[in-house]
Design an enzyme around this catalytic site. Structure first.
Site, PDB file in Angstrom:
ATOM      1  N   GLU A 186       7.511  -3.934 -10.271  1.00  0.00           N
ATOM      2  CA  GLU A 186       8.525  -2.942  -9.914  1.00  0.00           C
ATOM      3  C   GLU A 186       9.533  -3.498  -8.923  1.00  0.00           C
ATOM      4  O   GLU A 186       9.333  -4.559  -8.339  1.00  0.00           O
ATOM      5  CB  GLU A 186       7.854  -1.717  -9.321  1.00  0.00           C
ATOM      6  CG  GLU A 186       7.106  -2.067  -8.050  1.00  0.00           C
ATOM      7  CD  GLU A 186       6.283  -0.913  -7.532  1.00  0.00           C
ATOM      8  OE1 GLU A 186       6.517   0.231  -7.934  1.00  0.00           O
ATOM      9  OE2 GLU A 186       5.410  -1.188  -6.714  1.00  0.00           O
ATOM     10  N   CYS A 231      15.381  -5.214  -3.960  1.00  0.00           N
ATOM     11  CA  CYS A 231      14.062  -5.581  -3.448  1.00  0.00           C
ATOM     12  C   CYS A 231      13.249  -6.130  -4.625  1.00  0.00           C
ATOM     13  O   CYS A 231      13.054  -5.430  -5.617  1.00  0.00           O
ATOM     14  CB  CYS A 231      13.404  -4.339  -2.859  1.00  0.00           C
ATOM     15  SG  CYS A 231      11.702  -4.587  -2.357  1.00  0.00           S
ATOM     16  N   CYS A 272      -1.509  -7.826  -5.440  1.00  0.00           N
ATOM     17  CA  CYS A 272      -1.470  -8.544  -4.169  1.00  0.00           C
ATOM     18  C   CYS A 272      -2.895  -8.782  -3.679  1.00  0.00           C
ATOM     19  O   CYS A 272      -3.781  -7.974  -3.926  1.00  0.00           O
ATOM     20  CB  CYS A 272      -0.705  -7.705  -3.134  1.00  0.00           C
ATOM     21  SG  CYS A 272      -0.441  -8.547  -1.566  1.00  0.00           S
ATOM     22  N   CYS A 299      -3.700  -4.586   2.348  1.00  0.00           N
ATOM     23  CA  CYS A 299      -3.401  -3.875   3.600  1.00  0.00           C
ATOM     24  C   CYS A 299      -3.716  -2.388   3.420  1.00  0.00           C
ATOM     25  O   CYS A 299      -3.482  -1.819   2.343  1.00  0.00           O
ATOM     26  CB  CYS A 299      -1.928  -4.053   3.974  1.00  0.00           C
ATOM     27  SG  CYS A 299      -1.492  -5.774   4.280  1.00  0.00           S
ATOM     28  N   CYS A 346      -0.812   0.035   2.113  1.00  0.00           N
ATOM     29  CA  CYS A 346       0.070  -0.379   1.017  1.00  0.00           C
ATOM     30  C   CYS A 346      -0.589  -0.158  -0.336  1.00  0.00           C
ATOM     31  O   CYS A 346      -1.792  -0.365  -0.504  1.00  0.00           O
ATOM     32  CB  CYS A 346       0.416  -1.862   1.181  1.00  0.00           C
ATOM     33  SG  CYS A 346       1.557  -2.478  -0.064  1.00  0.00           S
ATOM     34  N   CYS A 387       6.047   0.395  -1.621  1.00  0.00           N
ATOM     35  CA  CYS A 387       5.541  -0.680  -2.475  1.00  0.00           C
ATOM     36  C   CYS A 387       4.366  -0.251  -3.330  1.00  0.00           C
ATOM     37  O   CYS A 387       3.391   0.275  -2.830  1.00  0.00           O
ATOM     38  CB  CYS A 387       5.005  -1.822  -1.630  1.00  0.00           C
ATOM     39  SG  CYS A 387       6.239  -2.756  -0.860  1.00  0.00           S
TER      40      CYS A 387
END
Ligand code: SAH
Length: 350
Positions: free
Chosen positions: A90, A103, A110, A114, A117, A336
């Protein structure tokens, strides 16, 4: 399958030469693909050459926009892209009077996981290639009426899903290609890279002397709090990150941006503000405060606007320049990973 957007113009010339195709054809294909064109667009290259490239499984475009959501509130558009292997990533376009900021994502998923996120919620899938990062810029630039010569995207932030410094070589290749005088000629000054803070990679980036703006997702005023919300902090302390950041500043002469998500009852008290100011007092920097966007599946709450303003004022009293970023595009799941996860869930529900 070979993605031609992975290559520089020089590399494309070599590939074409090895196939017995003239150099100027490589230049034509290079410019056409940076403008977002594909083989079936009118690219002025003989059919025989095009057939040769298709036979070799060379892709001109590796990233396709499959969904576009415009925010009612702000000049924000969210994109879902499909990669040639079917993976979905995205991106977000922020359109202002002074220009268009895109962005971009650097990984599918990932590794960092975190606590605030959404990007790490489904784990890590794979790195994006340099061409897949560039392909996001190409696709959106075309969609808003730009070409390679008349570029409509003015700024790039590597702040989408993924950890850019965990995909170091492809990200650097992307930076070199997007800055190249053969292509988009983007200035390093208009590019920002956001990292969770990998000290050795920050130093390596500094040594390459590509003076992009470095943004560091700090999100905590001490290691104890950071440990609770960012698993990577078990590998690197804040002190190690700040040493690397100071090195980056010395080598590139660029001011550092620290990002700090304000999370209720975790890191947003006046004492935390004082502690943060103490940490940053000798670093030429600016702090971007971000009010947490709540994410499904993540158990953290958003602080009141009033407490965010208090935090900003507290930093100001300690002479730390800080802005409170308005939350853009949250009605289209702006944080995100949110949109991708929603789409993946919809697919599972079907
Ligand atoms: N891995 C890189 C890039 C990912 S984007 C990094 O860690 O910097 C990271 C940024 O996304 C954060 O600094 C923050 O600005 C934003 N972000 C992620 N989750 C968020 C959330 N739930 N609310 C608000 N901002 C968020």
């Amino acid at each position: 399958m070979t993605q031609l957007l992975d290559y520089s113009k020089e590399e494309l010339r070599e590939i074409f030469a090895s196939l017995g195709i003239e150099k100027f054809r490589a230049d034509q294909v290079y410019l056409a693909m940076l403008s977002g064109k594909d083989y079936d667009d009118n690219i002025n290259v003989p059919k025989s050459v095009i057939n040769q490239l298709i036979d070799k499984n060379f892709l001109m475009q590796s990233v396709k926009i499959i969904r576009k959501l415009e925010s009612k509130k702000e000049h924000t558009t969210k994109f879902l892209y499909q990669l040639s292997d079917g993976n979905i990533i995205e991106g977000v376009l922020l359109s202002y009077k002074f220009g268009n900021t895109l962005c971009v994502s650097t990984q599918v998923g990932c590794k960092m996981n975190c606590a605030f996120c959404a990007s790490g919620l489904n784990g890590f899938v794979r790195n994006l290639s340099a061409g897949e990062i560039l392909g996001q810029v190409v696709a959106v630039n075309k969609m808003i009426g730009g070409t390679v010569k008349k570029r409509e995207i003015t700024n790039i932030v590597l702040m989408g899903s993924g950890e850019p410094l965990d995909n170091f070589d492809n990200v650097v290749k992307f930076l070199n290609n997007i800055m190249s005088k053969d292509g988009f000629m983007m200035s390093a000054r208009n590019i920002s890279l956001s990292t969770c803070g990998l000290p050795h990679k920050i130093e390596k980036l500094a040594d390459l002397q590509i003076p992009i703006t470095l943004c560091v997702s700090l999100h905590a005023p001490n290691d104890a709090i950071r440990n609770k919300i960012m698993p990577i902090s078990k590998s690197y302390t804040i002190a190690q990150i700040l040493d690397a950041v100071k090195y980056y500043n010395t080598v590139t002469n660029r001011r550092i941006i620290f990002e700090y998500i304000l999370i209720d009852k975790v890191n947003n008290s006046p004492t935390h503000a004082r502690e943060l100011a103490e940490l940053l007092k000798n670093i030429p920097c600016h702090v971007n405060l971000i009010r947490l966007n709540p994410v499904d599946g993540r158990d953290l709450s958003q602080p009141s606007m009033e407490s965010c303003i208090k935090f900003q004022n507290a930093l100001a009293r300690f002479n730390i320049s800080a802005t409170l970023r308005r939350s853009l595009g949250d009605d289209v799941e702006g944080a995100c990973g949110q949109l991708r996860n929603k789409v993946l869930k919809e697919k599972r529900d079907i």
